[in-house]
Design a protein around this motif. Structure first.
Motif, mmCIF file in Angstrom:
data_model
loop_
_atom_site.group_PDB
_atom_site.id
_atom_site.type_symbol
_atom_site.label_atom_id
_atom_site.label_comp_id
_atom_site.label_asym_id
_atom_site.label_seq_id
_atom_site.Cartn_x
_atom_site.Cartn_y
_atom_site.Cartn_z
ATOM 1 N N VAL A 1 0.842 -1.200 0.000
ATOM 2 C CA VAL A 1 0.000 0.000 0.000
ATOM 3 C C VAL A 1 0.876 1.249 0.000
ATOM 4 C CG1 VAL A 1 -1.752 1.313 1.268
ATOM 5 C CG2 VAL A 1 -1.836 -1.198 1.264
ATOM 6 N N LEU A 2 0.475 2.235 -0.785
ATOM 7 C CA LEU A 2 1.111 3.548 -0.773
ATOM 8 C C LEU A 2 0.110 4.573 -0.266
ATOM 9 C CD1 LEU A 2 3.319 5.650 -1.568
ATOM 10 C CD2 LEU A 2 2.241 5.719 -3.846
ATOM 11 N N LEU A 3 0.490 5.327 0.772
ATOM 12 C CA LEU A 3 -0.302 6.466 1.235
ATOM 13 C C LEU A 3 0.243 7.683 0.506
ATOM 14 C CD1 LEU A 3 -0.440 5.721 5.075
ATOM 15 C CD2 LEU A 3 -2.117 5.137 3.318
ATOM 16 N N GLU B 1 5.126 -3.468 -13.493
ATOM 17 C CA GLU B 1 5.909 -3.922 -12.345
ATOM 18 C C GLU B 1 5.289 -3.461 -11.021
ATOM 19 O OE1 GLU B 1 9.952 -2.800 -12.624
ATOM 20 O OE2 GLU B 1 10.312 -3.841 -14.520
ATOM 21 N N LEU B 2 4.442 -2.428 -11.083
ATOM 22 C CA LEU B 2 3.841 -1.886 -9.866
ATOM 23 C C LEU B 2 2.366 -2.249 -9.744
ATOM 24 C CD1 LEU B 2 5.496 1.669 -9.879
ATOM 25 C CD2 LEU B 2 6.267 -0.416 -8.723
ATOM 26 N N SER B 3 1.935 -3.251 -10.484
ATOM 27 C CA SER B 3 0.514 -3.610 -10.499
ATOM 28 C C SER B 3 0.010 -4.090 -9.141
ATOM 29 C CB SER B 3 0.255 -4.681 -11.560
ATOM 30 O OG SER B 3 0.988 -5.868 -11.263
ATOM 31 N N GLY B 4 0.918 -4.552 -8.282
ATOM 32 C CA GLY B 4 0.498 -5.047 -6.981
ATOM 33 C C GLY B 4 0.358 -3.978 -5.910
ATOM 34 N N VAL B 5 0.717 -2.734 -6.253
ATOM 35 C CA VAL B 5 0.655 -1.643 -5.272
ATOM 36 C C VAL B 5 -0.735 -1.034 -5.259
ATOM 37 C CG1 VAL B 5 1.597 0.584 -4.573
ATOM 38 C CG2 VAL B 5 3.097 -1.120 -5.624
ATOM 39 N N ARG B 6 -1.349 -0.956 -4.088
ATOM 40 C CA ARG B 6 -2.635 -0.286 -3.927
ATOM 41 C C ARG B 6 -2.394 1.093 -3.323
ATOM 42 N NH1 ARG B 6 -3.683 -3.361 -7.117
ATOM 43 N NH2 ARG B 6 -4.968 -5.235 -7.013
ATOM 44 N N ALA C 1 -7.991 1.725 6.809
ATOM 45 C CA ALA C 1 -7.931 1.912 5.356
ATOM 46 C C ALA C 1 -6.799 1.103 4.742
ATOM 47 C CB ALA C 1 -7.754 3.393 5.034
ATOM 48 N N VAL C 2 -5.653 1.094 5.392
ATOM 49 C CA VAL C 2 -4.507 0.334 4.891
ATOM 50 C C VAL C 2 -4.864 -1.145 4.806
ATOM 51 C CG1 VAL C 2 -2.163 -0.440 5.420
ATOM 52 C CG2 VAL C 2 -2.780 1.974 5.698
ATOM 53 N N ARG C 3 -5.483 -1.655 5.845
ATOM 54 C CA ARG C 3 -5.828 -3.079 5.866
ATOM 55 C C ARG C 3 -6.877 -3.419 4.811
ATOM 56 N NH1 ARG C 3 -5.897 -2.301 11.932
ATOM 57 N NH2 ARG C 3 -3.857 -3.016 12.660
ATOM 58 N N VAL C 4 -7.881 -2.555 4.668
ATOM 59 C CA VAL C 4 -8.958 -2.791 3.699
ATOM 60 C C VAL C 4 -8.405 -2.814 2.283
ATOM 61 C CG1 VAL C 4 -10.999 -1.740 2.636
ATOM 62 C CG2 VAL C 4 -10.835 -1.895 5.114
ATOM 63 N N VAL C 5 -7.595 -1.829 1.948
ATOM 64 C CA VAL C 5 -7.058 -1.728 0.592
ATOM 65 C C VAL C 5 -6.051 -2.846 0.319
ATOM 66 C CG1 VAL C 5 -5.667 -0.277 -0.935
ATOM 67 C CG2 VAL C 5 -7.507 0.734 0.403
ATOM 68 N N ALA C 6 -5.245 -3.205 1.322
ATOM 69 C CA ALA C 6 -4.283 -4.295 1.147
ATOM 70 C C ALA C 6 -4.996 -5.614 0.863
ATOM 71 C CB ALA C 6 -3.411 -4.427 2.395
ATOM 72 N N LEU D 1 -14.699 -7.214 -16.685
ATOM 73 C CA LEU D 1 -14.346 -5.828 -16.978
ATOM 74 C C LEU D 1 -12.862 -5.537 -16.771
ATOM 75 C CD1 LEU D 1 -17.380 -4.004 -15.298
ATOM 76 C CD2 LEU D 1 -17.071 -4.572 -17.713
ATOM 77 N N HIS D 2 -12.132 -6.558 -16.311
ATOM 78 C CA HIS D 2 -10.703 -6.383 -16.004
ATOM 79 C C HIS D 2 -10.510 -5.241 -15.005
ATOM 80 C CE1 HIS D 2 -9.625 -9.227 -19.151
ATOM 81 N NE2 HIS D 2 -10.423 -8.576 -19.971
ATOM 82 N N ALA D 3 -11.397 -5.191 -14.019
ATOM 83 C CA ALA D 3 -11.309 -4.149 -12.990
ATOM 84 C C ALA D 3 -10.275 -4.551 -11.939
ATOM 85 C CB ALA D 3 -12.662 -3.936 -12.322
ATOM 86 N N ARG D 4 -9.395 -3.627 -11.624
ATOM 87 C CA ARG D 4 -8.334 -3.884 -10.649
ATOM 88 C C ARG D 4 -8.896 -4.114 -9.254
ATOM 89 N NH1 ARG D 4 -6.605 0.592 -11.144
ATOM 90 N NH2 ARG D 4 -7.627 1.488 -9.323
ATOM 91 N N ASP D 5 -9.899 -3.326 -8.877
ATOM 92 C CA ASP D 5 -10.522 -3.444 -7.562
ATOM 93 C C ASP D 5 -11.887 -2.770 -7.610
ATOM 94 O OD1 ASP D 5 -10.003 -0.694 -7.471
ATOM 95 O OD2 ASP D 5 -8.226 -0.934 -6.238
ATOM 96 N N ARG D 6 -12.549 -2.674 -6.462
ATOM 97 C CA ARG D 6 -13.901 -2.122 -6.432
ATOM 98 C C ARG D 6 -13.917 -0.630 -6.773
ATOM 99 N NH1 ARG D 6 -17.692 -5.609 -3.455
ATOM 100 N NH2 ARG D 6 -18.983 -3.833 -2.846
ATOM 101 N N ALA D 7 -12.858 0.069 -6.451
ATOM 102 C CA ALA D 7 -12.807 1.488 -6.802
ATOM 103 C C ALA D 7 -12.868 1.661 -8.316
ATOM 104 C CB ALA D 7 -11.542 2.136 -6.243
ATOM 105 N N GLN D 8 -12.094 0.846 -9.040
ATOM 106 C CA GLN D 8 -12.128 0.921 -10.496
ATOM 107 C C GLN D 8 -13.474 0.453 -11.027
ATOM 108 O OE1 GLN D 8 -9.284 -1.474 -12.861
ATOM 109 N NE2 GLN D 8 -8.734 0.468 -13.818
ATOM 110 N N LEU D 9 -14.096 -0.501 -10.333
ATOM 111 C CA LEU D 9 -15.424 -0.962 -10.739
ATOM 112 C C LEU D 9 -16.441 0.175 -10.644
ATOM 113 C CD1 LEU D 9 -16.669 -3.648 -11.687
ATOM 114 C CD2 LEU D 9 -17.376 -4.054 -9.330
ATOM 115 N N VAL D 10 -16.315 1.009 -9.618
ATOM 116 C CA VAL D 10 -17.190 2.184 -9.486
ATOM 117 C C VAL D 10 -17.010 3.107 -10.692
ATOM 118 C CG1 VAL D 10 -17.633 4.285 -8.172
ATOM 119 C CG2 VAL D 10 -17.331 2.119 -6.975
#
Length: 225
Positions: free
Chosen positions: A58-60, A82-87, A124-129, A204-213
């Motif tokens: 996670v990056l803040l 290479e950074l696809s795993g960073v939320r 937030a860190v835990r949820v996004v991770a 939809l190839h959505a990375r996560d729920r934020a992108q789904l929104v």
């Protein structure tokens, strides 16, 4: 820019141009046994270098920084396989629509104000991770409002592959509700919601729920009223 050796738990990096803010965020992270601060950066260029060196979970990220700002940094992260795993959780003093809209469009998984309670930030860190999105109802309303001011729907690859039920549940996700809340609204099981939402994300190839929104709003899937 400062870095720390790798360790166990959720690995977190901090990017903010104010040293006192970085120090405060580091302190919050390091007091939690399951979190580890792997480094700090004072701008976007340093942040990208830090991410490549430490590969945090996670990056803040501050939205307003000198040189490469938060939105530019988000776009660079999204464009680097290479950074696809960073939320990324955007942490800022600015809650105006344009920043929310731009940050989510650029790939943010969450959005928090700097005056949020310490426990909210740690949560937030835990949820996004865990791969979830962090979108409060207030933030979701801002996103909906921004899309509402853009006339017409835009093409979203894969939207035509969604079943009617998947389209319905994606629209519910766009309200910012969790799977549990959607299940309660529709009187169905949480597992049913999770299954349909997961299938929609794959299509939809959505990375996560934020992108789904973002995809839901772009495709004109109207949230329930």
């Amino acid at each position: 820019m400062t870095t720390e050796p790798a360790g166990a738990g959720i690995r977190v990096a901090v990017a903010d141009d104010q040293a006192v803010v970085r120090m405060g965020l580091r302190a919050l992270i390091e007091r939690e046994p399951d979190l580890e601060c792997v480094g700090e950066a004072a701008d976007g260029v340093q942040a990208l270098k830090l991410l490549k060196e430490t590969r945090p979970d996670v990056l803040l990220l501050d939205i307003r920084m000198p040189g490469m700002d938060g939105v530019e940094t988000l776009r660079a992260i999204a464009g680097d396989p290479e950074l696809s795993g960073v939320r990324v959780v955007v942490v800022t003093t600015f809650a105006v629509d344009e920043y929310v809209f731009a940050a989510l469009q650029a790939g943010a998984s969450g959005f928090l104000l700097k005056d949020s309670a310490p426990d909210e930030l740690v949560s937030a860190v835990r949820v996004v991770a865990a791969g979830e999105a962090l979108l409060s109802p207030a933030i979701t309303r801002k996103v909906i409002g921004m899309f509402g001011r853009h006339a017409g729907a835009a093409p979203v690859a894969g939207i035509e592959r969604l079943t009617p039920r998947e389209r319905e549940l994606v629209a519910w996700v766009a309200t910012g509700r969790s799977n549990e809340e959607i299940a309660a609204e529709l009187t169905i099981s949480r597992d049913t919601v999770r299954t349909h939402v997961s299938r929609a994300m794959v299509k939809l190839h959505a990375r996560d729920r934020a992108q789904l929104v973002v995809f839901a709003m772009r495709a004109g899937l109207a949230p329930p009223t």
